[in-house]
Design a protein around this motif. Structure first.
Motif, PDB file in Angstrom:
ATOM      1  N   GLY A 185       0.813  -1.206   0.000  1.00 24.16           N
ATOM      2  CA  GLY A 185       0.000   0.000   0.000  1.00 24.16           C
ATOM      3  C   GLY A 185       0.845   1.253   0.000  1.00 24.16           C
ATOM      4  N   LYS A 186       0.214   2.396   0.315  1.00 22.27           N
ATOM      5  CA  LYS A 186       0.945   3.662   0.321  1.00 22.27           C
ATOM      6  C   LYS A 186       1.754   3.820   1.590  1.00 22.27           C
ATOM      7  N   LEU A 187       2.948   4.283   1.454  1.00 21.22           N
ATOM      8  CA  LEU A 187       3.819   4.535   2.589  1.00 21.22           C
ATOM      9  C   LEU A 187       4.200   6.009   2.590  1.00 21.22           C
ATOM     10  N   HIS A 188       4.029   6.651   3.723  1.00 20.85           N
ATOM     11  CA  HIS A 188       4.448   8.047   3.846  1.00 20.85           C
ATOM     12  C   HIS A 188       5.955   8.094   4.063  1.00 20.85           C
ATOM     13  N   ILE A 189       6.601   9.014   3.423  1.00 23.00           N
ATOM     14  CA  ILE A 189       8.052   9.115   3.556  1.00 23.00           C
ATOM     15  C   ILE A 189       8.448   9.398   5.006  1.00 23.00           C
ATOM     16  N   THR A 190       7.562  10.070   5.755  1.00 19.52           N
ATOM     17  CA  THR A 190       7.870  10.386   7.151  1.00 19.52           C
ATOM     18  C   THR A 190       7.893   9.136   8.028  1.00 19.52           C
ATOM     19  N   GLU A 191       7.382   8.026   7.530  1.00 23.21           N
ATOM     20  CA  GLU A 191       7.384   6.781   8.298  1.00 23.21           C
ATOM     21  C   GLU A 191       8.706   6.030   8.159  1.00 23.21           C
ATOM     22  N   LEU A 192       9.569   6.505   7.273  1.00 21.93           N
ATOM     23  CA  LEU A 192      10.860   5.860   7.057  1.00 21.93           C
ATOM     24  C   LEU A 192      11.920   6.429   8.007  1.00 21.93           C
ATOM     25  N   SER A 193      12.979   5.700   8.176  1.00 17.88           N
ATOM     26  CA  SER A 193      14.100   6.194   8.977  1.00 17.88           C
ATOM     27  C   SER A 193      14.762   7.349   8.229  1.00 17.88           C
ATOM     28  N   PRO A 194      15.475   8.222   8.931  1.00 16.27           N
ATOM     29  CA  PRO A 194      16.146   9.359   8.266  1.00 16.27           C
ATOM     30  C   PRO A 194      17.043   8.928   7.109  1.00 16.27           C
ATOM     31  N   ASP A 195      17.768   7.828   7.275  1.00 12.23           N
ATOM     32  CA  ASP A 195      18.656   7.352   6.210  1.00 12.23           C
ATOM     33  C   ASP A 195      17.858   6.936   4.977  1.00 12.23           C
ATOM     34  N   LYS A 196      16.753   6.208   5.209  1.00 10.65           N
ATOM     35  CA  LYS A 196      15.931   5.765   4.073  1.00 10.65           C
ATOM     36  C   LYS A 196      15.209   6.938   3.423  1.00 10.65           C
ATOM     37  N   GLN A 197      14.816   7.924   4.220  1.00  8.17           N
ATOM     38  CA  GLN A 197      14.197   9.121   3.641  1.00  8.17           C
ATOM     39  C   GLN A 197      15.149   9.791   2.659  1.00  8.17           C
ATOM     40  N   LYS A 198      16.408   9.882   3.052  1.00 11.61           N
ATOM     41  CA  LYS A 198      17.420  10.498   2.183  1.00 11.61           C
ATOM     42  C   LYS A 198      17.587   9.690   0.906  1.00 11.61           C
ATOM     43  N   GLN A 199      17.613   8.356   1.021  1.00  8.91           N
ATOM     44  CA  GLN A 199      17.738   7.486  -0.152  1.00  8.91           C
ATOM     45  C   GLN A 199      16.557   7.674  -1.097  1.00  8.91           C
ATOM     46  N   VAL A 200      15.365   7.695  -0.515  1.00  8.36           N
ATOM     47  CA  VAL A 200      14.141   7.812  -1.320  1.00  8.36           C
ATOM     48  C   VAL A 200      14.107   9.152  -2.056  1.00  8.36           C
ATOM     49  N   ARG A 201      14.442  10.244  -1.364  1.00  8.52           N
ATOM     50  CA  ARG A 201      14.434  11.552  -2.016  1.00  8.52           C
ATOM     51  C   ARG A 201      15.438  11.597  -3.165  1.00  8.52           C
ATOM     52  N   THR A 202      16.614  11.023  -2.938  1.00  7.51           N
ATOM     53  CA  THR A 202      17.637  11.001  -3.994  1.00  7.51           C
ATOM     54  C   THR A 202      17.133  10.246  -5.212  1.00  7.51           C
ATOM     55  N   LYS A 203      16.532   9.081  -4.987  1.00  3.99           N
ATOM     56  CA  LYS A 203      15.986   8.287  -6.089  1.00  3.99           C
ATOM     57  C   LYS A 203      14.864   9.037  -6.798  1.00  3.99           C
ATOM     58  N   PHE A 204      14.015   9.683  -6.008  1.00  2.00           N
ATOM     59  CA  PHE A 204      12.896  10.428  -6.580  1.00  2.00           C
ATOM     60  C   PHE A 204      13.373  11.552  -7.487  1.00  2.00           C
ATOM     61  N   PHE A 205      14.322  12.340  -7.013  1.00  2.00           N
ATOM     62  CA  PHE A 205      14.855  13.435  -7.828  1.00  2.00           C
ATOM     63  C   PHE A 205      15.505  12.904  -9.102  1.00  2.00           C
ATOM     64  N   GLU A 206      16.173  11.771  -9.003  1.00  2.00           N
ATOM     65  CA  GLU A 206      16.804  11.163 -10.176  1.00  2.00           C
ATOM     66  C   GLU A 206      15.755  10.736 -11.204  1.00  2.00           C
ATOM     67  N   VAL A 207      14.664  10.123 -10.735  1.00  2.00           N
ATOM     68  CA  VAL A 207      13.592   9.685 -11.637  1.00  2.00           C
ATOM     69  C   VAL A 207      12.933  10.880 -12.315  1.00  2.00           C
ATOM     70  N   MET A 208      12.627  11.914 -11.548  1.00  2.00           N
ATOM     71  CA  MET A 208      11.980  13.104 -12.105  1.00  2.00           C
ATOM     72  C   MET A 208      12.870  13.787 -13.134  1.00  2.00           C
ATOM     73  N   GLN A 209      14.165  13.870 -12.857  1.00  2.00           N
ATOM     74  CA  GLN A 209      15.095  14.489 -13.792  1.00  2.00           C
ATOM     75  C   GLN A 209      15.251  13.640 -15.048  1.00  2.00           C
ATOM     76  N   ALA A 210      15.342  12.327 -14.879  1.00  2.00           N
ATOM     77  CA  ALA A 210      15.545  11.432 -16.023  1.00  2.00           C
ATOM     78  C   ALA A 210      14.340  11.418 -16.954  1.00  2.00           C
ATOM     79  N   THR A 211      13.130  11.440 -16.368  1.00  2.00           N
ATOM     80  CA  THR A 211      11.906  11.384 -17.174  1.00  2.00           C
ATOM     81  C   THR A 211      11.423  12.768 -17.583  1.00  2.00           C
ATOM     82  N   ARG A 212      12.012  13.811 -16.993  1.00  2.00           N
ATOM     83  CA  ARG A 212      11.630  15.201 -17.261  1.00  2.00           C
ATOM     84  C   ARG A 212      10.135  15.417 -17.006  1.00  2.00           C
ATOM     85  N   LEU A 213       9.649  14.846 -15.908  1.00  2.00           N
ATOM     86  CA  LEU A 213       8.242  15.008 -15.550  1.00  2.00           C
ATOM     87  C   LEU A 213       7.994  16.423 -15.042  1.00  2.00           C
ATOM     88  N   ASN A 214       7.023  17.078 -15.630  1.00  2.00           N
ATOM     89  CA  ASN A 214       6.639  18.399 -15.151  1.00  2.00           C
ATOM     90  C   ASN A 214       5.789  18.265 -13.897  1.00  2.00           C
TER      91      ASN A 214
END
Length: 287
Positions: free
Chosen positions: A58-87
């Motif tokens: 199901g849906k997971l809120h990023i705030t439910e993750l540990s600080p280290d995993k939050q950082k990993q998730v944000r990094t991956k997210f920014f990479e995906v958005m930049q790679a796909t050029r999603l507006n």
């Protein structure tokens, strides 16, 4: 008619327009990313492949993750958005500004208690419609995807969209409201009409269809990551500049995905260029 998908989520303050801020400059924000419906399957697969380890049940809120995993998730997210050029786009409103707009600047008989969530939603949708319209898509169909929210809220969303779209397509909207008559000891129904004289700066569309779907998925998890990071970015900006216009280009400057955002405008000689920043401006401290 081309079909687009808007996946959105909200963060920050919640509540109704009769609430005043608890903390100075308290605000709520809604953000979402947009893509063509024909790319839905591809984007969904890429999303699952990237975030399935974090949002497998199901849906997971990023705030439910540990600080280290939050950082990993944000990094991956920014990479995906930049790679796909999603507006993407966002709408932010100060709690005190909404209170002043609905209770002080506008006569109370013309207003009813509204959700901050509702105002954020219609503001974001209008920005997206305007961006799509600037791409010469005069006939627009928008599939809106949210996380699981209560049905009454979805109904309020639909009512708000229907009213605004009627104004944009018909250039006219009739409002009805109830006002208590102390002499007759009953409520009377009044109405007033809004007419729009179209000009090049006003959003104008030929046809608009939409649907709203609630789900818990990797797509809504991505929207959660987006709005969470936007909220913290704007909050930090407000700490250094309390008079910051939340929907301006200067407000989002420095955010990792600033180059992909739509709906933000540069301020002109100190003037407020965002309609919502003007309408929901915070002029006075909490009473």
């Amino acid at each position: 008619m081309d079909t687009f998908v808007l996946v959105l989520d909200e963060s920050g303050a919640k509540g109704y327009s009769n609430n005043q801020e608890v903390l100075e400059n308290e605000f709520g924000v809604m953000a979402g990313f947009i893509f063509s419906d024909k790319n839905l399957k591809g984007n969904y697969c890429a999303c699952v492949q990237t975030f399935s380890d974090f949002a497998s049940e199901g849906k997971l809120h990023i705030t439910e993750l540990s600080p280290d995993k939050q950082k990993q998730v944000r990094t991956k997210f920014f990479e995906v958005m930049q790679a796909t050029r999603l507006n993407w786009s966002y709408e932010a409103i100060k709690v005190q500004g909404l209170y002043e707009s609905e209770n002080i600047r506008i006569p109370s008989e013309f207003t009813e208690k509204v959700l901050l969530h509702e105002r954020l939603f219609i503001g974001l949708v209008l920005k997206v419609v305007n961006e799509l319209n600037s791409s010469e898509e005069k006939e627009i169909k928008l599939k809106i995807i949210t996380d699981n929210i209560d049905r009454p809220i979805v109904e309020r969303f639909c009512k708000s969209i229907d009213e605004i779209i009627k104004l944009l397509t018909d250039k006219k909207l009739v409002y009805q409201y109830k006002k208590s008559d102390p002499i007759a000891k009953k409520s009377q129904i009044h109405q007033f009409e809004i007419n729009v004289d179209y000009n090049k700066n006003f959003i104008s569309i030929g046809k608009f269809d939409y649907s709203i779907k609630s789900e818990d998925s990797c797509l809504t998890f991505m929207a959660d990551i987006l709005v969470n990071s936007v909220y913290h970015h704007l909050k930090k900006k407000l700490e250094s500049d309390p008079d910051l216009q939340l929907n301006s280009s200067s407000a989002i400057q420095g955010y990792p995905l600033a180059e992909l955002v739509g709906g933000c405008r540069d301020e002109i000689e100190g003037e407020i260029t965002s309609f919502s920043d003007f309408l929901y401006r915070r002029e006075a401290p909490k009473e």
